[in-house]
Design an enzyme around this catalytic site. Structure first.
Site, PDB file in Angstrom:
ATOM      1  N   CYS A  51       0.844  -1.200   0.000  1.00 16.47           N
ATOM      2  CA  CYS A  51       0.000   0.000   0.000  1.00 16.47           C
ATOM      3  C   CYS A  51       0.878   1.248   0.000  1.00 16.47           C
ATOM      4  O   CYS A  51       1.450   1.588  -1.024  1.00 16.47           O
ATOM      5  CB  CYS A  51      -0.990  -0.050   1.154  1.00 16.47           C
ATOM      6  SG  CYS A  51      -2.469   0.923   0.793  1.00 16.47           S
ATOM      7  N   HIS A  85      -3.657  -4.850   0.478  1.00 19.55           N
ATOM      8  CA  HIS A  85      -3.068  -5.415   1.702  1.00 19.55           C
ATOM      9  C   HIS A  85      -3.183  -6.943   1.691  1.00 19.55           C
ATOM     10  O   HIS A  85      -4.167  -7.482   2.214  1.00 19.55           O
ATOM     11  CB  HIS A  85      -3.804  -4.878   2.930  1.00 19.55           C
ATOM     12  CG  HIS A  85      -3.516  -3.448   3.235  1.00 19.55           C
ATOM     13  ND1 HIS A  85      -2.472  -3.060   4.035  1.00 19.55           N
ATOM     14  CD2 HIS A  85      -4.131  -2.313   2.836  1.00 19.55           C
ATOM     15  CE1 HIS A  85      -2.460  -1.742   4.129  1.00 19.55           C
ATOM     16  NE2 HIS A  85      -3.457  -1.261   3.403  1.00 19.55           N
ATOM     17  N   GLU A 108      -1.761  -9.052   3.485  1.00 21.15           N
ATOM     18  CA  GLU A 108      -1.652  -9.662   4.818  1.00 21.15           C
ATOM     19  C   GLU A 108      -3.008 -10.026   5.422  1.00 21.15           C
ATOM     20  O   GLU A 108      -3.104 -10.925   6.250  1.00 21.15           O
ATOM     21  CB  GLU A 108      -0.873  -8.743   5.770  1.00 21.15           C
ATOM     22  CG  GLU A 108      -1.556  -7.444   6.202  1.00 21.15           C
ATOM     23  CD  GLU A 108      -1.290  -6.271   5.249  1.00 21.15           C
ATOM     24  OE1 GLU A 108      -1.059  -6.517   4.050  1.00 21.15           O
ATOM     25  OE2 GLU A 108      -1.331  -5.102   5.706  1.00 21.15           O
TER      26      GLU A 108
END
Ligand code: GLN
Length: 555
Positions: free
Chosen positions: A382, A519, A521
């Site tokens: 990001c 993102h 994650e």
């Protein structure tokens, strides 16, 4: 089991940070291992409508679900431990509840009535719990905060009522407390637990199970004592012992008989638990062959809670590589051209995570440059992708003062800019925003599709050509610079299908240099590590020369 939904309410006592979120997630994992379907909901007593506008220093990471809801970080635990599909109804705050009640009041839905905490607020809370109940065997509801807080009272009153509404056999209360070991006395103390349960009972809630957080195994005598004072069964006093790795929690709870007791109390019949996958996971995590060190160059480095999902995703990425991932948090404000080499010495990979605001930006750009020039694996997420683009524009494409308009509104080269008009791939509508738009909930949020460039690093990592990943940002790659940056050697390897949003950039003459606007994650799971983290760790391992862990030294 029958078709009546069962409810488990999880409250916390004594003090915060005892791991209520992990406990709730672990209960979910245990019930799933028995073939039951679960969902988990978090009720947070603060007044913000969602945590999106809160400082990660104070509140930790903002977790984003597929539907674009900005939620409490505990939802990250829930998704990592279970298969529950979470969204906007899985996290309610006091603010969200009141917002809805006040909106209804203005619309005239309570005409003639006096709107009050009981019943209007408590009814709204109970409705929000019912919203997530369809189609699942068990709903786990975690109440944020600690018993005794003024703010949580309406939620506690609502779950007290819910117990009666749903029927005694369908609801249990699990209370997480602390049983501290007092060194000078040489024993564990049960008084804080007794007091916390007393407090809970004073508002009409009798806990059925106590999870006692402690660093010492509780003896049968201590369990008996707690049971007697707190009015629960002795086998309902569960030792929640500290564990080396969080994924051991479900196993440790199972050994204490937690899932059996839950099923007995809720009158559930299910198959025996299948915990092999959890056992293998913990074994693999504890016996890696290699290790790498990753520098996370960010702003909130003093509070690792701010990067919860990221830390977990990096650990997950290590599992298929038989690799332990050590994290080195580096405050980007301490990085200058002079200190860079020392601050980043010995690391096998550099990761610049998401972030907002101009603090520490220079240090991040210097780190990206250092990674690019020294061929150290670089992963920009990001803001980290935007940094990579700015760095490349400045130092390779010759656009010296290239910047994001987030940091310099008057930059001559706004390579990252606020897109005032864009097509939303999800709704097909044109979205608009400007500097004066509301700050809450107005970013590009949630899951969006992305098409990958064939033969690129990402396409190889994912093994597919279309992906869906979660977003949380306001600024975008500025397409006015697309051709210039491509001509200078940057590959655009992921684009939103509408064709006008750059999602992924890479540098082809580098072993592993990648930035993504989303993102990843948020979608990594211990059992299914995210392809980008798996690939990044593989690259750092190669960079490290496959450094073996000296056996006997691993912790
Ligand atoms: N501040 C940047 C933006 O709003 C990046 C956000 C992020 O990293 N989550 O676009």
């Amino acid at each position: 089991m029958g078709n009546e939904t069962k409810y488990i309410f999880v409250t916390g006592g004594v003090l915060s940070s005892l791991g209520k979120g992990l406990a709730s997630a672990s209960i979910g994992a245990l019930l799933e291992s028995r073939g039951l379907s679960v969902t988990i909901q978090k009720l947070d007593p603060y007044i913000n409508v969602d945590p999106g506008t809160m400082n990660p220093f104070e509140h930790g990471e903002v977790f984003v679900t597929d539907d674009g809801t900005e939620t409490d970080l505990d939802l990250g635990h829930y998704e990592r431990f279970t298969h529950a599909k979470l969204g906007k109804d899985n996290n309610y705050t006091t603010g969200k509840i009141y917002y809805s009640v006040i909106t209804k009041e203005r619309e005239g839905k309570y005409l003639g009535g006096t709107v009050q905490v009981i019943p209007h607020i408590t009814d709204e809370i109970k409705d929000s719990i019912r919203k997530v109940s369809t189609g699942v065997d068990v709903v786990i509801v975690e109440i944020g905060g600690t018993i005794g807080d003024i703010e949580s009272l309406p939620f506690l009153e609502a779950i007290r009522q819910f117990h009666n509404d749903a029927g005694k056999n369908n609801v249990i209360h699990i209370h997480l407390t602390l049983v501290p070991y007092i060194k000078t006395a040489g024993e564990v103390k049960t008084k804080p637990t007794q007091h916390s349960v007393k407090e809970l009972r004073s508002i009409g809630i009798q806990p059925d199970i106590l999870l006692c957080r402690t660093d010492h195994l509780l003896s049968p005598e201590i369990k008996k004592k707690i049971a007697m004072f707190c009015n629960v069964d002795t086998d309902a006093v569960i030792t929640a012992k500290d564990v080396d790795c969080i994924y051991e929690c479900p196993l440790s709870f199972h050994e204490e008989g937690l899932d059996n007791k839950i099923e007995k109390l809720l009158n559930i019949w299910s198959r025996a638990p299948r915990l092999e996958a959890w056992k293998t996971l913990c074994h693999n995590l504890k016996t890696p062959d290699f290790e790498v060190t990753i520098a996370i160059v960010g702003k909130y480095v003093n509070l690792t809670e701010s990067y919860k999902s990221l830390n977990e995703a990096l650990t997950h990425g290590g599992i298929p590589n038989q690799c332990r991932v050590n994290l080195k948090f580096v405050d980007s404000e301490t990085i200058t051209s002079e200190t860079c080499k020392v601050r980043l010495q010995g690391v096998d990979g550099i990761l610049v995570p998401g972030g907002f605001g101009s603090r520490g930006i220079d240090g991040k750009i210097i780190s990206a440059k250092y990674a690019r020039e020294n061929k150290i694996p670089y992963f920009g997420i990001c803001l980290g992708m935007q940094i990579a683009v700015m760095e490349f524009a400045r130092h390779v494409a010759g656009l010296e003062q290239a910047n994001s308009t987030e940091f310099d509104p008057d930059t001559p080269h706004p390579v990252i800019d606020l897109l005032e008009k864009w097509i939303d791939d999800k709704s097909g509508t044109i979205q608009r925003r400007d500097l004066h738009s509301d700050k809450g909930g107005t970013m590009r949020l949630g899951a969006y599709p992305c098409v990958l460039e064939k033969e690129s690093l990402v396409a190889k990592a994912y093994g597919t050509d279309t992906i869906s990943e979660r977003h949380r940002h306001r600024y975008e790659f500025n397409n006015a610079y697309l051709e210039t940056l491509k001509a200078a050697g940057m590959t655009i390897s992921g684009i939103a299908p509408s064709g006008d949003l750059v999602e992924i950039v890479e540098l082809p003459d580098h072993p592993w240099f990648l930035g993504c606007q989303f993102h990843p994650e948020f979608k990594s799971r211990p059992m299914t590590p995210h392809p980008l983290f798996r690939s990044f760790i593989a690259a750092t391992l190669e960079y490290s020369g496959y450094r073996k862990i000296v056996k006997g030294e691993d912790s």
